[in-house]
Scaffold this active site. Structure first.
Site, PDB file in Angstrom:
ATOM      1  CG  ASN A 234      63.404 -61.714  27.188  1.00 27.97           C
ATOM      2  OD1 ASN A 234      63.867 -62.848  27.014  1.00 27.97           O
ATOM      3  ND2 ASN A 234      63.307 -61.164  28.390  1.00 27.97           N
ATOM      4  CD1 TRP A 235      61.133 -64.515  21.570  1.00 32.21           C
ATOM      5  CD2 TRP A 235      61.965 -66.436  20.752  1.00 32.21           C
ATOM      6  NE1 TRP A 235      61.146 -64.419  20.190  1.00 32.21           N
ATOM      7  CE2 TRP A 235      61.650 -65.586  19.665  1.00 32.21           C
ATOM      8  CE3 TRP A 235      62.511 -67.696  20.486  1.00 32.21           C
ATOM      9  CZ2 TRP A 235      61.852 -65.962  18.343  1.00 32.21           C
ATOM     10  CZ3 TRP A 235      62.716 -68.062  19.168  1.00 32.21           C
ATOM     11  CH2 TRP A 235      62.388 -67.208  18.101  1.00 32.21           C
ATOM     12  CE  LYS A 236      60.161 -62.099  29.851  1.00 33.98           C
ATOM     13  NZ  LYS A 236      59.285 -61.489  30.846  1.00 33.98           N
TER      14      LYS A 236
ATOM     15  CG  HIS B 102      64.774 -59.615  32.258  1.00 33.97           C
ATOM     16  ND1 HIS B 102      63.843 -60.072  33.155  1.00 33.97           N
ATOM     17  CD2 HIS B 102      64.074 -59.109  31.213  1.00 33.97           C
ATOM     18  CE1 HIS B 102      62.626 -59.854  32.661  1.00 33.97           C
ATOM     19  NE2 HIS B 102      62.742 -59.270  31.481  1.00 33.97           N
TER      20      HIS B 102
ATOM     21  CD  GLU C 180      61.212 -62.522  33.746  1.00 32.98           C
ATOM     22  OE1 GLU C 180      61.851 -63.184  32.913  1.00 32.98           O
ATOM     23  OE2 GLU C 180      60.140 -61.943  33.477  1.00 32.98           O
TER      24      GLU C 180
ATOM     25  CD  GLU D 285      62.296 -55.130  30.360  1.00 37.18           C
ATOM     26  OE1 GLU D 285      61.624 -55.382  29.346  1.00 37.18           O
ATOM     27  OE2 GLU D 285      62.843 -56.011  31.049  1.00 37.18           O
TER      28      GLU D 285
ATOM     29  N   GLY E 149      54.886 -58.533  32.182  1.00 40.14           N
ATOM     30  CA  GLY E 149      54.017 -59.703  32.153  1.00 40.14           C
ATOM     31  C   GLY E 149      52.711 -59.524  32.900  1.00 40.14           C
TER      32      GLY E 149
ATOM     33  CB  SER F 188      52.467 -54.918  29.584  1.00 39.55           C
ATOM     34  OG  SER F 188      52.465 -55.870  30.642  1.00 39.55           O
TER      35      SER F 188
ATOM     36  N   GLY G 234      58.321 -59.034  25.805  1.00 41.61           N
ATOM     37  CA  GLY G 234      58.253 -60.419  26.269  1.00 41.61           C
ATOM     38  C   GLY G 234      57.098 -61.151  25.604  1.00 41.61           C
ATOM     39  N   GLY G 235      55.955 -61.193  26.279  1.00 41.34           N
ATOM     40  CA  GLY G 235      54.803 -61.980  25.820  1.00 41.34           C
ATOM     41  C   GLY G 235      54.428 -61.764  24.363  1.00 41.34           C
TER      42      GLY G 235
END
Ligand code: PGA
Length: 254
Positions: free
Chosen positions: A12-14, A97, A99, A168, A174, A213, A234-235
């Site tokens: 997930n590149w956001k 998600h 966010e 999640e 993150g 993470s 993500g990251g």
């Protein structure tokens, strides 16, 4: 030990990698995915790149949107429907998600409507659920996860194995604070058990991903858990080496 369900690793590149960097990364990932790979590899770039990324990965990597609107068409300025995402080359869409829930006020009801719209159009939803730190500390993890799951489970039950669920924990996203293998497995097992109350086939076929993470060095321990069928990353999905490290961990357990 081989997994009962085919592992799925989704990046997930956001709001990142939205230029040539994203195209280059997608191409590089596709070059590392084998024709007969034992793992499903998916990337979710920003919406503006979906079309071009779909072209460069040429079917080797699944392409996912990060969001979808629940209506098929109409006066909803700025939104994208499931059919439009499909036309842009998507096979998948991330829904609910944390966010989106936190910053865009997405409710359980809306998540249900989006999941239904995605499935109707032929997209595979990755529906996200998970508790906040305050909820975990108050001992409410399973209550929250079950409530979020119950909101959309009636919508996925007729297409077993199509939707994936991403557990999640919000406190792990993150933050570098990954859930322990045991913490994650405990919730994944509870989710699978809850699905079994709807249908045995749904429980057996639904891939439940862990997210929060996930890195190359903790992925294997998580993926070795019985009810963890993949990862939403993500990251660590923003760079080739760290993402492929996680894909390689999944290949080891596949
Ligand atoms: P993270 O994000 O891997 O950077 O924690 C996961 C996610 O938001 O899906």
């Amino acid at each position: 030990m081989s997994k009962p369900r085919r592992p799925l690793i989704a990046g997930n590149w956001k709001l990142n990698n939205g230029g040539q960097d994203g195209i280059d990364l997608a191409r590089a990932i596709a070059a590392e995915v084998r024709g007969n790979d034992s793992v499903d590899v998916v990337v979710a770039p920003p919406a503006s790149l979906l079309h071009r990324v779909s072209e460069v990965v040429a079917g080797k990597v699944g392409v996912s949107a990060q969001n979808v609107h629940q209506e098929a068409s109409g006066a909803f300025t700025g939104e994208l429907s499931a059919g439009m995402l499909l036309f842009a080359g998507c096979k998948w869409v991330i829904i609910g998600h944390s966010e989106r829930r936190q910053f865009f006020a997405e409710t359980d009801e809306l998540v249900k409507a989006k999941t239904a719209a995605a499935l109707k159009a032929g997209l595979q939803p990755i529906v996200c659920i998970g508790e906040t730190l305050a909820e975990r500390e108050a001992g409410k993890t399973l209550e929250v996860v079950n409530r979020q799951l119950d909101a959309f489970s009636s919508v996925i039950k007729d297409k077993p194995g199509v939707a994936a669920i991403a557990y999640e924990p919000v406190w792990a996203i993150g933050t570098g604070k990954v859930a322990t293998n045991e913490q994650a497995q405990e919730v994944h097992a509870a989710i699978r058990q809850r699905l079994a109350g709807i249908s045995a086939e749904l429980s057996r076929t639904t891939r439940i991903l862990y997210g929060g993470s996930v890195k190359a060095d903790n992925a294997l321990g998580l993926l070795n858990q019985e009810d963890i069928d993949g990862a939403l990353v993500g990251g660590a999905s923003l760079k080739l080496d760290s993402f492929m490290g996680i894909v390689n961990a999944a290949r080891q357990v596949a």
